[in-house]
Design a protein around this motif. Sequence first.
Motif, PDB file in Angstrom:
ATOM      1  N   GLN A 265       0.824  -1.210   0.000  1.00 50.36           N
ATOM      2  CA  GLN A 265       0.000   0.000   0.000  1.00 50.36           C
ATOM      3  C   GLN A 265       0.855   1.256   0.000  1.00 50.36           C
ATOM      4  OE1 GLN A 265      -3.710   0.307   2.456  1.00 50.36           O
ATOM      5  NE2 GLN A 265      -2.553   1.912   3.502  1.00 50.36           N
ATOM      6  N   VAL A 266       0.420   2.241  -0.804  1.00 51.83           N
ATOM      7  CA  VAL A 266       1.011   3.573  -0.793  1.00 51.83           C
ATOM      8  C   VAL A 266      -0.095   4.584  -0.497  1.00 51.83           C
ATOM      9  CG1 VAL A 266       2.861   2.898  -2.354  1.00 51.83           C
ATOM     10  CG2 VAL A 266       0.759   3.899  -3.290  1.00 51.83           C
ATOM     11  N   LEU A 299      -6.589   0.991  -6.763  1.00 55.71           N
ATOM     12  CA  LEU A 299      -5.714   1.579  -7.768  1.00 55.71           C
ATOM     13  C   LEU A 299      -4.448   0.737  -7.795  1.00 55.71           C
ATOM     14  CD1 LEU A 299      -6.181   5.245  -6.584  1.00 55.71           C
ATOM     15  CD2 LEU A 299      -7.022   4.340  -8.757  1.00 55.71           C
ATOM     16  N   PHE A 300      -3.923   0.419  -8.987  1.00 57.81           N
ATOM     17  CA  PHE A 300      -2.800  -0.530  -9.051  1.00 57.81           C
ATOM     18  C   PHE A 300      -1.748  -0.091 -10.058  1.00 57.81           C
ATOM     19  CE2 PHE A 300      -5.844  -2.103 -12.253  1.00 57.81           C
ATOM     20  CZ  PHE A 300      -5.023  -2.223 -13.364  1.00 57.81           C
ATOM     21  N   ASP A 301      -0.540  -0.600  -9.829  1.00 55.99           N
ATOM     22  CA  ASP A 301       0.580  -0.432 -10.742  1.00 55.99           C
ATOM     23  C   ASP A 301       1.558  -1.575 -10.462  1.00 55.99           C
ATOM     24  OD1 ASP A 301       1.990   0.774 -12.789  1.00 55.99           O
ATOM     25  OD2 ASP A 301       2.956   2.259 -11.510  1.00 55.99           O
ATOM     26  N   TYR A 302       1.819  -2.426 -11.470  1.00 55.69           N
ATOM     27  CA  TYR A 302       2.621  -3.637 -11.287  1.00 55.69           C
ATOM     28  C   TYR A 302       3.999  -3.481 -11.919  1.00 55.69           C
ATOM     29  CZ  TYR A 302      -1.734  -6.039 -10.053  1.00 55.69           C
ATOM     30  OH  TYR A 302      -2.902  -6.426  -9.438  1.00 55.69           O
ATOM     31  N   TRP A 303       5.028  -3.956 -11.207  1.00 55.81           N
ATOM     32  CA  TRP A 303       6.413  -3.831 -11.661  1.00 55.81           C
ATOM     33  C   TRP A 303       7.158  -5.145 -11.497  1.00 55.81           C
ATOM     34  CZ3 TRP A 303       8.274   0.574 -13.922  1.00 55.81           C
ATOM     35  CH2 TRP A 303       7.406   1.678 -13.866  1.00 55.81           C
ATOM     36  N   ARG A 304       8.215  -5.325 -12.298  1.00 55.88           N
ATOM     37  CA  ARG A 304       9.115  -6.470 -12.173  1.00 55.88           C
ATOM     38  C   ARG A 304      10.398  -6.018 -11.494  1.00 55.88           C
ATOM     39  NH1 ARG A 304       6.902 -11.559 -13.330  1.00 55.88           N
ATOM     40  NH2 ARG A 304       5.488 -11.366 -15.103  1.00 55.88           N
ATOM     41  N   PHE A 314      -0.342  -0.317  -4.532  1.00 55.70           N
ATOM     42  CA  PHE A 314      -1.793  -0.125  -4.587  1.00 55.70           C
ATOM     43  C   PHE A 314      -2.207   0.939  -3.587  1.00 55.70           C
ATOM     44  CE2 PHE A 314      -1.764  -2.954  -0.923  1.00 55.70           C
ATOM     45  CZ  PHE A 314      -2.854  -2.558  -0.162  1.00 55.70           C
ATOM     46  N   ALA A 315      -3.397   1.503  -3.833  1.00 53.40           N
ATOM     47  CA  ALA A 315      -4.003   2.481  -2.927  1.00 53.40           C
ATOM     48  C   ALA A 315      -5.515   2.357  -3.033  1.00 53.40           C
ATOM     49  CB  ALA A 315      -3.555   3.904  -3.281  1.00 53.40           C
ATOM     50  N   ASP A 316      -6.222   2.816  -1.997  1.00 55.23           N
ATOM     51  CA  ASP A 316      -7.683   2.937  -2.025  1.00 55.23           C
ATOM     52  C   ASP A 316      -8.389   1.613  -2.299  1.00 55.23           C
ATOM     53  OD1 ASP A 316     -10.148   4.293  -1.850  1.00 55.23           O
ATOM     54  OD2 ASP A 316     -10.210   4.596  -4.016  1.00 55.23           O
ATOM     55  N   GLY A 317      -8.112   0.593  -1.479  1.00 53.80           N
ATOM     56  CA  GLY A 317      -8.788  -0.687  -1.631  1.00 53.80           C
ATOM     57  C   GLY A 317     -10.053  -0.785  -0.797  1.00 53.80           C
TER      58      GLY A 317
END
Length: 384
Positions: A265-266, A299-304, A314-317
């Motif tokens: 979470q951010v 809200l999501f953003d996936y990284w390797r 992620f934020a706001d779950g």
Amino acid sequence: MPQTRVDGTGGRDLKTAHQDLHSEQGALRGEHLGRSRNPVIKVADLAWLEFEKPDLNRAEAFARDFGFQIAARTERELWLRGTFSGSPCMVIRKGRTSRFVGPAFRAAERADLDRLARATDSPVRESDVPGGGAGVDLLDPSGLPVRVVFGAETLPALPGQEPLLLNFGTEHGRRNAAQRPPREPSRIQRLGHVVLETRVFARALDWYLDILGMIVSDFLFLDGQRERGPTMAFLRCDQGSLAVDHHTLAMHLGPGSGYVHSAYQVTDLDALAAGGEYLKERGYQRSWGIGRHIEGSQLFDYWRDPDRLMLEHFADGDLFSCDVEPGWAPMSASGLAQWGPPATRDFLGANPSPAKVREVLRALRGDNELDPARLLGLLKAMNS
């Protein structure tokens, strides 16, 4: 173990999927209830995740860029934390290859460890983590090590990123001030969830419900195969009337076994986006994002990372209490997000490779739940 099926007689005062609109539909008569009637214990949360990597210096460099703080570092161990008070979110130990070892869940009280030890014929051991405590080591039906812990030292909170003050319509909380989010790493607040793949989905699902007392927020099923049961589940911890993360653990049927990704979470969308720009400038690979999920609404953003393990900001779950029943929806790539770019082949694990072909062939020949019809259904879902 207790049965976890709807018996059709009612008698439970639970919100249905239609009442709270968190999913397209609820269960049909006779489908999985999504919880155990008499679990051994009810875990309170994820504690941390355990990994091995051959290069701890490289692992630390990525961790700092991704937004972790360093809780402890030795020649053979790296402990990562967020800004919230609590336990570290990740331990990385030096190993010959990069791999996920397993999750650790936090027991609600010390007596739960004794209850779990008796039920599983496993000893309670002193913990080998900074801050001590005790734990019980188990194997889930996929063969994945799962640790349940209690009593580790609580780390104090660290300074975090403040959410930006936003103007909405006629509500103007910010005046005579411009918005300039700094280009810096997203400051991780805490560990949110882990996603696993398994060839024995039904057995693994019931194990986490019956042994650890988790409950299902949403089920996904394959198009035309609903009568065969779900193929993905989003599980949360059961803390009664306290609303908790929509999912702490998610798992899906597939030819592989083990780690898919983990999520952290951010503060808000700006922290997520600015942190993503920071990662992109340093040459890391975005797997998928930015967008907003359907199941869980994050809200999501996936990284390797440099070893190609996937991590999510992620934020706001969504937060659910125990009185929300599971939703049911068809499994599809397009159904993973409300908005954002289409799910990538990298995120879906659909890039062909000799290793992937061998994995599929082994799964089809093995004693598990993956058969040709299931495999074709999964391939169709990844392309729909």
